[in-house]
Design an enzyme around this catalytic site. Structure first.
Site, PDB file in Angstrom:
ATOM      1  N   LYS A 173       0.857  -1.188   0.000  1.00 51.30           N
ATOM      2  CA  LYS A 173       0.000   0.000   0.000  1.00 51.30           C
ATOM      3  C   LYS A 173       0.891   1.235   0.000  1.00 51.30           C
ATOM      4  O   LYS A 173       1.502   1.581   1.004  1.00 51.30           O
ATOM      5  CB  LYS A 173      -0.920   0.046   1.218  1.00 51.30           C
ATOM      6  CG  LYS A 173      -2.010   1.108   0.985  1.00 51.30           C
ATOM      7  CD  LYS A 173      -2.553   1.729   2.222  1.00 51.30           C
ATOM      8  CE  LYS A 173      -1.753   2.863   2.780  1.00 51.30           C
ATOM      9  NZ  LYS A 173      -1.734   4.094   1.956  1.00 51.30           N
ATOM     10  N   GLU A 176      -1.307   7.266  -0.040  1.00 50.08           N
ATOM     11  CA  GLU A 176      -2.472   7.687  -0.829  1.00 50.08           C
ATOM     12  C   GLU A 176      -2.183   8.951  -1.643  1.00 50.08           C
ATOM     13  O   GLU A 176      -2.913   9.287  -2.555  1.00 50.08           O
ATOM     14  CB  GLU A 176      -3.684   7.915   0.090  1.00 50.08           C
ATOM     15  CG  GLU A 176      -3.491   8.902   1.235  1.00 50.08           C
ATOM     16  CD  GLU A 176      -2.895   8.248   2.488  1.00 50.08           C
ATOM     17  OE1 GLU A 176      -2.008   7.385   2.367  1.00 50.08           O
ATOM     18  OE2 GLU A 176      -3.310   8.637   3.596  1.00 50.08           O
ATOM     19  N   GLY A 226       7.450   5.404   7.550  1.00 54.49           N
ATOM     20  CA  GLY A 226       6.538   6.532   7.695  1.00 54.49           C
ATOM     21  C   GLY A 226       6.772   7.225   9.013  1.00 54.49           C
ATOM     22  O   GLY A 226       7.881   7.193   9.558  1.00 54.49           O
ATOM     23  N   GLY A 227       5.727   7.803   9.554  1.00 50.57           N
ATOM     24  CA  GLY A 227       5.853   8.595  10.769  1.00 50.57           C
ATOM     25  C   GLY A 227       5.830   7.754  12.040  1.00 50.57           C
ATOM     26  O   GLY A 227       5.327   6.627  12.051  1.00 50.57           O
ATOM     27  N   THR A 230       2.236   6.631  13.424  1.00 46.59           N
ATOM     28  CA  THR A 230       1.674   5.501  12.668  1.00 46.59           C
ATOM     29  C   THR A 230       2.471   4.233  12.954  1.00 46.59           C
ATOM     30  O   THR A 230       1.895   3.148  13.095  1.00 46.59           O
ATOM     31  CB  THR A 230       1.680   5.814  11.154  1.00 46.59           C
ATOM     32  OG1 THR A 230       1.058   7.073  10.950  1.00 46.59           O
ATOM     33  CG2 THR A 230       0.941   4.755  10.370  1.00 46.59           C
ATOM     34  N   GLU A 248      10.794   1.896   9.808  1.00 45.90           N
ATOM     35  CA  GLU A 248      11.709   3.030   9.602  1.00 45.90           C
ATOM     36  C   GLU A 248      10.883   4.283   9.808  1.00 45.90           C
ATOM     37  O   GLU A 248      10.001   4.589   9.016  1.00 45.90           O
ATOM     38  CB  GLU A 248      12.334   2.953   8.196  1.00 45.90           C
ATOM     39  CG  GLU A 248      13.650   3.716   8.112  1.00 45.90           C
ATOM     40  CD  GLU A 248      13.499   5.159   7.705  1.00 45.90           C
ATOM     41  OE1 GLU A 248      12.836   5.936   8.442  1.00 45.90           O
ATOM     42  OE2 GLU A 248      14.052   5.508   6.645  1.00 45.90           O
ATOM     43  N   CYS A 282      13.930  11.436   5.423  1.00 47.79           N
ATOM     44  CA  CYS A 282      13.988  10.922   6.800  1.00 47.79           C
ATOM     45  C   CYS A 282      15.344  11.185   7.439  1.00 47.79           C
ATOM     46  O   CYS A 282      15.445  11.340   8.644  1.00 47.79           O
ATOM     47  CB  CYS A 282      13.639   9.437   6.838  1.00 47.79           C
ATOM     48  SG  CYS A 282      14.542   8.454   5.652  1.00 47.79           S
ATOM     49  N   GLU A 383      10.374  16.210  14.566  1.00 48.76           N
ATOM     50  CA  GLU A 383      10.665  16.236  13.127  1.00 48.76           C
ATOM     51  C   GLU A 383       9.708  17.228  12.464  1.00 48.76           C
ATOM     52  O   GLU A 383       8.502  17.141  12.678  1.00 48.76           O
ATOM     53  CB  GLU A 383      10.396  14.815  12.607  1.00 48.76           C
ATOM     54  CG  GLU A 383      11.067  14.474  11.321  1.00 48.76           C
ATOM     55  CD  GLU A 383      10.776  13.033  10.874  1.00 48.76           C
ATOM     56  OE1 GLU A 383       9.677  12.513  11.135  1.00 48.76           O
ATOM     57  OE2 GLU A 383      11.669  12.437  10.251  1.00 48.76           O
TER      58      GLU A 383
HETATM   59  O1  TXE Z   1       2.866   9.683   7.586  1.00 50.51           O
HETATM   60  P1  TXE Z   1       2.155   8.326   7.859  1.00 50.51           P
HETATM   61  P2  TXE Z   1       2.297  11.108   7.165  1.00 50.51           P
HETATM   62  C1  TXE Z   1       7.016  11.522   9.132  1.00 50.51           C
HETATM   63  C2  TXE Z   1       7.132  13.032   8.973  1.00 50.51           C
HETATM   64  C3  TXE Z   1       5.739  13.435   8.642  1.00 50.51           C
HETATM   65  C4  TXE Z   1       4.956  12.498   9.533  1.00 50.51           C
HETATM   66  C5  TXE Z   1       3.535  12.273   9.130  1.00 50.51           C
HETATM   67  O2  TXE Z   1       7.532  13.614  10.184  1.00 50.51           O
HETATM   68  O3  TXE Z   1       5.467  14.782   8.949  1.00 50.51           O
HETATM   69  O4  TXE Z   1       5.661  11.287   9.452  1.00 50.51           O
HETATM   70  O5  TXE Z   1       3.464  12.000   7.736  1.00 50.51           O
HETATM   71  C6  TXE Z   1       0.084   4.800   5.945  1.00 50.51           C
HETATM   72  N1  TXE Z   1      -2.095   1.598   9.307  1.00 50.51           N
HETATM   73  N2  TXE Z   1       7.370  10.784   7.930  1.00 50.51           N
HETATM   74  O6  TXE Z   1       1.030  11.420   7.889  1.00 50.51           O
HETATM   75  O7  TXE Z   1       0.753   8.505   8.323  1.00 50.51           O
HETATM   76  C7  TXE Z   1      -0.148   5.983   5.043  1.00 50.51           C
HETATM   77  O8  TXE Z   1      -1.327   5.792   4.289  1.00 50.51           O
HETATM   78  C8  TXE Z   1      -1.360   1.329   8.234  1.00 50.51           C
HETATM   79  C9  TXE Z   1       8.663  10.167   7.937  1.00 50.51           C
HETATM   80  O9  TXE Z   1       2.253  11.185   5.707  1.00 50.51           O
HETATM   81  O10 TXE Z   1       3.057   7.563   8.710  1.00 50.51           O
HETATM   82  C10 TXE Z   1       1.127   5.974   4.239  1.00 50.51           C
HETATM   83  O11 TXE Z   1       1.071   4.975   3.238  1.00 50.51           O
HETATM   84  N3  TXE Z   1      -0.850   2.285   7.434  1.00 50.51           N
HETATM   85  C11 TXE Z   1       8.827   9.245   6.825  1.00 50.51           C
HETATM   86  C12 TXE Z   1       2.183   5.599   5.276  1.00 50.51           C
HETATM   87  O12 TXE Z   1       1.443   4.968   6.322  1.00 50.51           O
HETATM   88  C13 TXE Z   1      -1.101   3.569   7.744  1.00 50.51           C
HETATM   89  C14 TXE Z   1       8.165   9.473   5.554  1.00 50.51           C
HETATM   90  C15 TXE Z   1       2.968   6.765   5.859  1.00 50.51           C
HETATM   91  O13 TXE Z   1       2.076   7.687   6.388  1.00 50.51           O
HETATM   92  C16 TXE Z   1      -1.876   3.900   8.877  1.00 50.51           C
HETATM   93  C17 TXE Z   1       6.876  10.094   5.709  1.00 50.51           C
HETATM   94  C18 TXE Z   1      -2.384   2.843   9.673  1.00 50.51           C
HETATM   95  N4  TXE Z   1      -3.107   3.067  10.772  1.00 50.51           N
HETATM   96  C19 TXE Z   1       6.543  10.747   6.862  1.00 50.51           C
HETATM   97  N5  TXE Z   1      -1.955   5.253   8.937  1.00 50.51           N
HETATM   98  C20 TXE Z   1      10.150   8.518   6.712  1.00 50.51           C
HETATM   99  N6  TXE Z   1      10.468   7.665   7.672  1.00 50.51           N
HETATM  100  O14 TXE Z   1      10.851   8.684   5.745  1.00 50.51           O
HETATM  101  C21 TXE Z   1      -1.244   5.749   7.884  1.00 50.51           C
HETATM  102  N7  TXE Z   1      -0.733   4.736   7.145  1.00 50.51           N
END
Ligand code: TXE
Length: 492
Positions: A173, A176, A226-227, A230, A248, A282, A383
């Site tokens: 996935k 979005e 991701g974050g 999450t 990560e 990141c 961050e």
């Molecule tokens: O991330 P999310 P967001 C950090 C950065 C950013 C913050 C939030 O600080 O400001 O995270 O960004 C999916 N179950 N990074 O809101 O929500 C979501 O659909 C399963 C660091 O965009 O973590 C997407 O595919 N999946 C980072 C993915 O998680 C879920 C890169 C990342 O989104 C979910 C991006 C759930 N309950 C943001 N909720 C890095 N490490 O490089 C969301 N997702």
């Protein structure tokens, strides 16, 4: 229209719902994507599970999977321009940066093709006659892959290439906000010879399309980038069925500059460290730690150069970096800067949206430098994931090590000095997964990538990046079986 991809077929969402994909550079709609329901995700997981159980992919030889991975790399090379264009549209990044990303994606597939071709079972010396003992490396099973929007295909490749190399099947996935290139990749995998059911794509929100990948009993492992918030939810959900988890979760990465550093190189790289891809990286060096004696000279120059950075769309050949991913993300960065100023940070560059008329429809934000920070401040600990640099000073080696480790994160960091012994001493004491000495940002697929502390666990890339997707099975074979004589079988 971007459709779901399940068991080798393109499908519409069973709810009929779709989502517009927005170009960050001007707010226009660049694509429309299907929005998967829980039922659609269930179908994708079943497809991956059936493919894993029945094979053939999960039962093929390492040599076969290696050759398919090599073919994927060749096809990506052929289609590089169309992938890069789609990536630029979704993310707003410059076309040339999207092309660099594609070069890296290709290298990742090549690397894992090579690594898996070299892997053999490991013979264990058990010090017993007539026993053969061997470690077999087997695929973990069905893996759920969840990726973010900053490097959509690159981050997908760090998961997909080792998963395929290991013999896993998967459901991915993508974010979005940026599904296009991951969707294109599904067709590439099919063309390269990955059988139906092995690769499945679901699209949509994290809550609906993503969460089953961390909770469904038929998923054996979930890998997430991701974050932090999450990531914690995913880890908690995965615990119900004791899934393997790889996370990560970003970082707040210290970039340490000693007074004896090469000034030109350190200043220039301090800018790249934090403002590359407008800070949406990141490993961004968003936390500058500069030795007090050079503070004014160094920081004034960084701020002067930050003000000169040219923003623009992927088509703008003068632009040096692009917009933020969304209006919501820019709002978050703006709040972060306002909060930093209220905490006592001194704004010395940026801190605002650009004024140029051609940038008004995009989600742009000027590269920002906040001086006068300290590690107690929220802006130093959190961050921003935007083009924002915080500046702190230090006077001793011990002090800077303590400051650089004073974070819940531990993804990456850098040390700038001409004194190589000092550089090594500092590097050895930093609790971060990657340390650059007199450099910032380079990474290679041969070297592990991942974080200490709340930056997550598990490693991507390198031999450990393959091991994440494998189980080690010990097979003990007695070539001359006989009674063990532990219980003597005599009646009392
Ligand atoms: O991330 P999310 P967001 C950090 C950065 C950013 C913050 C939030 O600080 O400001 O995270 O960004 C999916 N179950 N990074 O809101 O929500 C979501 O659909 C399963 C660091 O965009 O973590 C997407 O595919 N999946 C980072 C993915 O998680 C879920 C890169 C990342 O989104 C979910 C991006 C759930 N309950 C943001 N909720 C890095 N490490 O490089 C969301 N997702």
């Amino acid at each position: 229209m971007i459709d779901l991809f399940i068991n080798g077929k393109r499908l519409k969402s069973s709810s009929g719902e779709t989502r517009n994909i927005i170009h960050p550079a001007d707010g226009s709609i660049v694509e429309v994507a299907q929005e998967a329901t829980n039922g659609d995700v269930e179908k994708a997981i079943k497809s991956a599970q059936l493919a894993f159980e029945t094979g053939p992919w999960s039962k093929t030889t390492n040599a076969h999977r290696s050759s398919v991975l090599k073919r994927i790399a060749e096809l990506l090379e052929r289609d590089k321009a169309s992938f890069a264009k789609a990536e630029s549209k979704d993310t707003g990044k410059r076309f040339i940066e999207a092309e660099y990303d594609m070069d890296d994606v290709i290298k990742v597939f090549k690397y894992f093709a090579e690594l898996i071709s070299q892997q053999t079972n490991r013979k264990v010396n058990v010090d017993r006659e007539n026993v053969e003992s061997t470690i077999h490396y087997e695929p973990v099973g069905v893996v759920g892959l969840i990726t973010p929007w900053n490097y959509p295909l690159l981050q997908a490749s760090w998961k997909i290439a080792p998963a395929l190399a290991a013999g896993c099947t998967f459901v991915i996935k993508p974010s979005e906000l940026t599904p296009s290139t991951t969707s294109l990749l599904m067709d590439t995998l099919t063309e390269a010879g990955v059988p139906d059911g092995v690769h499945n794509l679901v699209l949509g929100s994290g809550a609906v399309a993503g969460s089953p990948l961390s909770s469904h009993p038929d998923i054996d492992m979930v890998s997430f980038t991701g974050g932090l918030i999450t990531g914690k939810k995913i880890m908690a959900a995965a615990s119900e069925t004791v899934k393997k988890v790889a996370l990560e979760l970003g970082g707040k990465n210290p970039n340490i500059v000693f007074a004896d550093a090469d000034m030109d190189a350190a200043i220039d790289n301090a800018l790249t460290a934090v403002f590359l891809h407008s800070g949406q990286v990141c490993s961004a060096g968003a936390r500058l730690l500069v030795e007090k004696s050079i503070h004014d000279k160094f920081v004034n120059e960084v701020a002067r150069r930050a003000d000169l950075i040219r923003l623009g769309s992927p088509e703008d050949s003068f632009a040096e970096t692009g917009a933020l991913i969304s209006a919501a993300h820019r709002d978050k960065v703006e709040k972060y800067v306002a909060n930093a100023i209220s905490e006592g940070a001194k704004l010395i560059a940026g801190g605002k949206r650009p004024t140029e008329s051609h940038l008004q429809n995009g989600f742009y934000y000027r590269p920002t430098v906040l001086d006068n920070c300290n590690s107690k401040m929220q802006c130093v600990q959190d961050e921003s994931f935007g083009p924002v640099l915080t500046v702190e000073t230090f006077e001793t080696e011990a002090e800077v090590i303590a400051l650089a480790n004073d974070t819940i994160y531990g993804l990456a960091g850098a040390v700038w000095t001409k004194d190589i012994d000092k550089a090594q001493r500092v590097a050895n004491q930093l609790r971060h997964g990657t340390i650059w000495i007199n450099d910032y940002h380079p990474y290679v697929p041969q070297a592990e990538w991942g974080g200490f502390k709340q930056s997550g666990f598990g490693r991507e890339l390198g031999p450990m990046g393959l091991a994440e997707y494998q189980e080690a099975k010990h097979v003990w074979q007695n070539l001359k079986p006989g009674p063990s004589n532990w219980f003597d079988g005599k009646e009392q």
